[in-house]
Design a protein around this motif. Structure first.
Motif, PDB file in Angstrom:
ATOM      1  N   GLU A  28       0.862  -1.182   0.000  1.00 31.79           N
ATOM      2  CA  GLU A  28       0.000   0.000   0.000  1.00 31.79           C
ATOM      3  C   GLU A  28       0.893   1.226   0.000  1.00 31.79           C
ATOM      4  N   VAL A  29       0.723   2.079  -1.008  1.00 31.25           N
ATOM      5  CA  VAL A  29       1.549   3.268  -1.173  1.00 31.25           C
ATOM      6  C   VAL A  29       0.694   4.505  -0.937  1.00 31.25           C
ATOM      7  N   SER A  30       1.209   5.450  -0.166  1.00 29.06           N
ATOM      8  CA  SER A  30       0.498   6.692   0.123  1.00 29.06           C
ATOM      9  C   SER A  30       1.419   7.876  -0.139  1.00 29.06           C
ATOM     10  N   SER A  31       0.900   8.862  -0.847  1.00 21.19           N
ATOM     11  CA  SER A  31       1.658  10.089  -1.073  1.00 21.19           C
ATOM     12  C   SER A  31       1.625  10.933   0.193  1.00 21.19           C
ATOM     13  N   THR A  32       2.786  11.447   0.601  1.00 19.51           N
ATOM     14  CA  THR A  32       2.860  12.289   1.793  1.00 19.51           C
ATOM     15  C   THR A  32       3.307  13.707   1.464  1.00 19.51           C
ATOM     16  N   GLY A  33       3.541  13.969   0.200  1.00 17.77           N
ATOM     17  CA  GLY A  33       3.987  15.290  -0.225  1.00 17.77           C
ATOM     18  C   GLY A  33       4.217  15.292  -1.712  1.00 17.77           C
ATOM     19  N   GLU A  34       4.655  16.419  -2.235  1.00 16.37           N
ATOM     20  CA  GLU A  34       4.860  16.526  -3.677  1.00 16.37           C
ATOM     21  C   GLU A  34       5.895  15.539  -4.176  1.00 16.37           C
ATOM     22  N   ARG A  35       6.915  15.253  -3.352  1.00 17.50           N
ATOM     23  CA  ARG A  35       7.990  14.348  -3.785  1.00 17.50           C
ATOM     24  C   ARG A  35       8.273  13.253  -2.765  1.00 17.50           C
ATOM     25  N   THR A  36       7.346  12.991  -1.854  1.00 17.05           N
ATOM     26  CA  THR A  36       7.578  11.970  -0.841  1.00 17.05           C
ATOM     27  C   THR A  36       6.390  11.021  -0.761  1.00 17.05           C
ATOM     28  N   ALA A  37       6.669   9.803  -0.317  1.00 14.57           N
ATOM     29  CA  ALA A  37       5.626   8.792  -0.182  1.00 14.57           C
ATOM     30  C   ALA A  37       6.047   7.784   0.873  1.00 14.57           C
ATOM     31  N   THR A  38       5.066   7.074   1.388  1.00 11.06           N
ATOM     32  CA  THR A  38       5.324   5.949   2.281  1.00 11.06           C
ATOM     33  C   THR A  38       4.689   4.706   1.676  1.00 11.06           C
ATOM     34  N   ALA A  39       5.181   3.545   2.098  1.00  7.55           N
ATOM     35  CA  ALA A  39       4.611   2.283   1.630  1.00  7.55           C
ATOM     36  C   ALA A  39       4.680   1.262   2.752  1.00  7.55           C
TER      37      ALA A  39
ATOM     38  N   GLU B 261       9.901   4.634   3.481  1.00  7.78           N
ATOM     39  CA  GLU B 261       9.778   6.051   3.158  1.00  7.78           C
ATOM     40  C   GLU B 261      10.590   6.309   1.896  1.00  7.78           C
ATOM     41  N   LEU B 262       9.971   6.984   0.930  1.00  7.49           N
ATOM     42  CA  LEU B 262      10.621   7.229  -0.357  1.00  7.49           C
ATOM     43  C   LEU B 262      10.602   8.714  -0.669  1.00  7.49           C
ATOM     44  N   VAL B 263      11.612   9.146  -1.420  1.00 11.39           N
ATOM     45  CA  VAL B 263      11.695  10.543  -1.836  1.00 11.39           C
ATOM     46  C   VAL B 263      12.068  10.579  -3.314  1.00 11.39           C
ATOM     47  N   GLN B 264      11.439  11.490  -4.037  1.00 10.25           N
ATOM     48  CA  GLN B 264      11.662  11.613  -5.473  1.00 10.25           C
ATOM     49  C   GLN B 264      12.586  12.780  -5.776  1.00 10.25           C
ATOM     50  N   ASP B 265      13.723  12.485  -6.389  1.00  5.32           N
ATOM     51  CA  ASP B 265      14.601  13.524  -6.910  1.00  5.32           C
ATOM     52  C   ASP B 265      14.072  13.904  -8.288  1.00  5.32           C
ATOM     53  N   PRO B 266      13.764  15.193  -8.545  1.00  3.87           N
ATOM     54  CA  PRO B 266      13.210  15.584  -9.845  1.00  3.87           C
ATOM     55  C   PRO B 266      14.106  15.217 -11.021  1.00  3.87           C
ATOM     56  N   ALA B 267      15.386  15.027 -10.777  1.00  5.01           N
ATOM     57  CA  ALA B 267      16.314  14.700 -11.857  1.00  5.01           C
ATOM     58  C   ALA B 267      16.359  13.201 -12.151  1.00  5.01           C
TER      59      ALA B 267
ATOM     60  N   HIS C 236      14.201   9.270 -12.415  1.00  7.14           N
ATOM     61  CA  HIS C 236      12.879   8.715 -12.730  1.00  7.14           C
ATOM     62  C   HIS C 236      12.273   7.982 -11.548  1.00  7.14           C
ATOM     63  N   LEU C 237      13.050   7.121 -10.907  1.00  2.81           N
ATOM     64  CA  LEU C 237      12.538   6.345  -9.782  1.00  2.81           C
ATOM     65  C   LEU C 237      12.815   7.051  -8.462  1.00  2.81           C
ATOM     66  N   PRO C 238      11.920   6.890  -7.483  1.00  2.65           N
ATOM     67  CA  PRO C 238      12.208   7.432  -6.155  1.00  2.65           C
ATOM     68  C   PRO C 238      13.305   6.625  -5.480  1.00  2.65           C
ATOM     69  N   ARG C 239      13.878   7.210  -4.426  1.00  4.18           N
ATOM     70  CA  ARG C 239      14.881   6.508  -3.625  1.00  4.18           C
ATOM     71  C   ARG C 239      14.321   6.223  -2.236  1.00  4.18           C
ATOM     72  N   LEU C 240      14.826   5.161  -1.653  1.00  4.78           N
ATOM     73  CA  LEU C 240      14.460   4.818  -0.282  1.00  4.78           C
ATOM     74  C   LEU C 240      15.257   5.690   0.681  1.00  4.78           C
ATOM     75  N   THR C 241      14.556   6.282   1.622  1.00  2.12           N
ATOM     76  CA  THR C 241      15.237   7.057   2.657  1.00  2.12           C
ATOM     77  C   THR C 241      15.151   6.374   4.024  1.00  2.12           C
ATOM     78  N   ARG C 242      14.187   5.435   4.166  1.00  3.90           N
ATOM     79  CA  ARG C 242      14.070   4.699   5.433  1.00  3.90           C
ATOM     80  C   ARG C 242      13.343   3.383   5.176  1.00  3.90           C
TER      81      ARG C 242
END
Length: 283
Positions: A71-82, A106-112, A114-120
């Motif tokens: 289950e993936v949830s957006s938490t901000g313009e460039r962040t999400a949790t799963a 916890e994932l964060v999207q770098d605009p540069a 394509h795929l988000p990165r794991l931060t936690r």
């Protein structure tokens, strides 16, 4: 896109020749790994510390991850949790066992990128299991499929990201009878395809995979597609796919052969009908 990241994460633990650089590309510099106390391994703070904690940790072990749900949830313009539930199995000289586990990601999207990165990543053991070891060689192939679909659903500015996904002698057999092999032909197909719609989603069903001794994977699967054209018209379609993927040891497998046939043609529909189509084909 979280699934492409997750399946790549799993694949690192499941291969004998672990590529630490590839695994590191999934993570932010300040990545944190929170491990269950029962595992006997300390938490890791920082990408480098996490990677170093794994060197030699699974020597001789065979690991398998079988996804139950995400289950993936957006938490901000460039962040999400799963939240991820999966069955983990390990077999080898250090440990034999199985358990139902949970990841909180916890994932964060770098605009540069394509795929988000794991931060936690926080891991929990939900239940011990008694189950025979079953290899999960499909996860590397699944990572490819979800990354490929992510490039169709959230298009890149051009077709260049496809280049690392294609074998030198790739053949793409389209449902209209065309066969594409040159990168320029495939790039033109990609640009035309993604520019036809504003919204594009795929649901995968009947996924089957056969692994060959030489490292190739043969996949068959159906896609239920829902989208909205540039003119705002909801559309649906269903297609059957036969792919051959080639193992090269790179970030992703490479597409060697691609065949697609139409099950249900592109059809104008209403938003309500499109939703029904989506739910009817949920795995």
């Amino acid at each position: 896109m979280a699934l492409a990241v997750l399946y790549r994460w799993y694949s690192f633990y499941e291969t004998d020749d672990k590529d630490f650089d590839h695994q590191g590309e999934l993570l932010t510099d300040d990545f944190v790994m929170v491990r269950p106390r029962e595992a006997g391994m300390p938490d890791s703070s920082g990408r480098h510390a996490y990677l170093e904690s794994l060197r030699g940790a699974y020597a001789g072990q065979s690991n398998a991850h079988h996804l139950r749900g995400i289950e993936v949830s957006s938490t901000g313009e460039r962040t999400a949790t799963a939240t991820v539930n999966y069955d983990f199995q390990t077999h080898g000289p250090q440990l034999n066992g199985a358990a139902l586990l949970r990841y909180d990601l916890e994932l964060v999207q770098d605009p540069a990128e394509h795929l988000p990165r794991l931060t936690r990543v926080a891991e929990q053991i939900l239940a011990r299991q008694e189950a025979p070891f079953q290899a999960a060689y499909t996860n590397r192939a699944r990572a490819f499929v979800h990354y490929w679909l992510s490039l169709l659903e959230q298009p890149a500015t051009d077709a260049e990201p496809l280049r690392e996904l294609l074998a030198d002698d790739v053949s793409m057999h389209l449902s209209d009878g065309r066969t594409l092999s040159a990168f320029g032909e495939i790039a033109a197909w990609y640009t035309t395809t993604v520019n036809q719609v504003d919204i594009s989603t795929h649901r995968i069903s009947d996924f089957k995979i056969t692994a060959e001794p030489g490292g190739d994977y043969h996949l068959t699967m159906d896609f239920a597609w829902q989208g909205v054209t540039r003119a705002g018209q909801p559309m649906t379609a269903r297609t059957h796919h036969q792919w051959t993927l080639q193992e090269t040891g790179e970030w992703y497998l490479r597409l060697l052969d691609f065949k697609v046939t139409t099950i249900e043609p592109f059809t104008e529909t209403t938003a309500e009908q499109a939703l029904t189509h989506h739910l009817d084909t949920s795995p």
